[in-house]
Scaffold this motif. Sequence first.
Motif, PDB file in Angstrom:
ATOM      1  N   SER A  51      27.357  -6.732  17.251  1.00  0.00           N
ATOM      2  CA  SER A  51      27.901  -5.650  18.068  1.00  0.00           C
ATOM      3  C   SER A  51      26.917  -5.127  19.098  1.00  0.00           C
ATOM      4  O   SER A  51      27.316  -4.664  20.160  1.00  0.00           O
ATOM      5  CB  SER A  51      28.370  -4.486  17.187  1.00  0.00           C
ATOM      6  OG  SER A  51      27.260  -3.880  16.549  1.00  0.00           O
ATOM      7  N   GLY A  52      25.640  -5.169  18.805  1.00  0.00           N
ATOM      8  CA  GLY A  52      24.662  -4.646  19.743  1.00  0.00           C
ATOM      9  C   GLY A  52      24.149  -5.684  20.710  1.00  0.00           C
ATOM     10  O   GLY A  52      23.232  -5.409  21.485  1.00  0.00           O
ATOM     11  N   GLY A  53      24.743  -6.862  20.732  1.00  0.00           N
ATOM     12  CA  GLY A  53      24.241  -7.957  21.548  1.00  0.00           C
ATOM     13  C   GLY A  53      24.474  -7.833  23.036  1.00  0.00           C
ATOM     14  O   GLY A  53      23.769  -8.431  23.821  1.00  0.00           O
ATOM     15  N   GLY A  54      25.423  -7.036  23.454  1.00  0.00           N
ATOM     16  CA  GLY A  54      25.729  -6.916  24.874  1.00  0.00           C
ATOM     17  C   GLY A  54      25.149  -5.639  25.466  1.00  0.00           C
ATOM     18  O   GLY A  54      24.455  -4.877  24.804  1.00  0.00           O
ATOM     19  N   SER A  55      25.454  -5.414  26.743  1.00  0.00           N
ATOM     20  CA  SER A  55      24.952  -4.207  27.398  1.00  0.00           C
ATOM     21  C   SER A  55      25.656  -2.960  26.863  1.00  0.00           C
ATOM     22  O   SER A  55      25.077  -1.885  26.832  1.00  0.00           O
ATOM     23  CB  SER A  55      25.143  -4.313  28.914  1.00  0.00           C
ATOM     24  OG  SER A  55      26.520  -4.473  29.208  1.00  0.00           O
ATOM     25  N   THR A  56      26.902  -3.096  26.434  1.00  0.00           N
ATOM     26  CA  THR A  56      27.637  -1.999  25.815  1.00  0.00           C
ATOM     27  C   THR A  56      28.018  -2.446  24.412  1.00  0.00           C
ATOM     28  O   THR A  56      28.762  -3.416  24.256  1.00  0.00           O
ATOM     29  CB  THR A  56      28.913  -1.669  26.614  1.00  0.00           C
ATOM     30  OG1 THR A  56      28.551  -1.369  27.964  1.00  0.00           O
ATOM     31  CG2 THR A  56      29.649  -0.499  26.007  1.00  0.00           C
ATOM     32  N   PRO A  57      27.514  -1.762  23.386  1.00  0.00           N
ATOM     33  CA  PRO A  57      27.864  -2.161  22.018  1.00  0.00           C
ATOM     34  C   PRO A  57      29.380  -2.173  21.814  1.00  0.00           C
ATOM     35  O   PRO A  57      30.087  -1.278  22.272  1.00  0.00           O
ATOM     36  CB  PRO A  57      27.208  -1.081  21.158  1.00  0.00           C
ATOM     37  CG  PRO A  57      26.106  -0.534  21.999  1.00  0.00           C
ATOM     38  CD  PRO A  57      26.612  -0.620  23.421  1.00  0.00           C
ATOM     39  N   SER A  58      29.842  -3.221  21.171  1.00  0.00           N
ATOM     40  CA  SER A  58      31.270  -3.370  20.902  1.00  0.00           C
ATOM     41  C   SER A  58      31.457  -4.159  19.621  1.00  0.00           C
ATOM     42  O   SER A  58      30.520  -4.760  19.112  1.00  0.00           O
ATOM     43  CB  SER A  58      31.959  -4.085  22.065  1.00  0.00           C
ATOM     44  OG  SER A  58      31.452  -5.392  22.208  1.00  0.00           O
TER      45      SER A  58
END
Length: 148
Positions: A51-58
């Motif tokens: 979930s924290g892998g992108g610029s916005t956690p999702s």
Amino acid sequence: MRARHHDRWFPLTVAEQHSRFVSDVPDGHPPVLTPQFDQWASEWLATDPVSGGGSTPSVRTPSGPRADMLAAWSGDPPYEPGLIEAPTCIVRGEWDSMCTDEDARGLFAAITSSPLRQDVKISEGGHLMHLESGHRALYRAAAGFLLV
């Protein structure tokens, strides 16, 4: 319309979830989202190891339920309601835009093989009542049905 192989997941952010949680509340009505939303959101993000892998956690959210919902709204549910033989309770919120009165009436009428059916509409509730101030009414409705 079933999700294609490469569409198995879609990202869902905390901001998008928050928007879903508050969108059914009528303009001018005090908020019904409980203060526990922030804790829930943190725990929800933790359910997805990337979930924290992108610029916005999702959170990677399965597309299957969305595809099933679209199919049902188009008159092609992923199951046959008339074959449901278990006691069935539909619990929904007064403001629920995902399950309208018409939707509930149609499903209720189609569940013809169940020996016990209930349709409970909770005042001042949206589609995601588990984090709303009226969540106890949701739990009472479910518990009351299960104790029948």
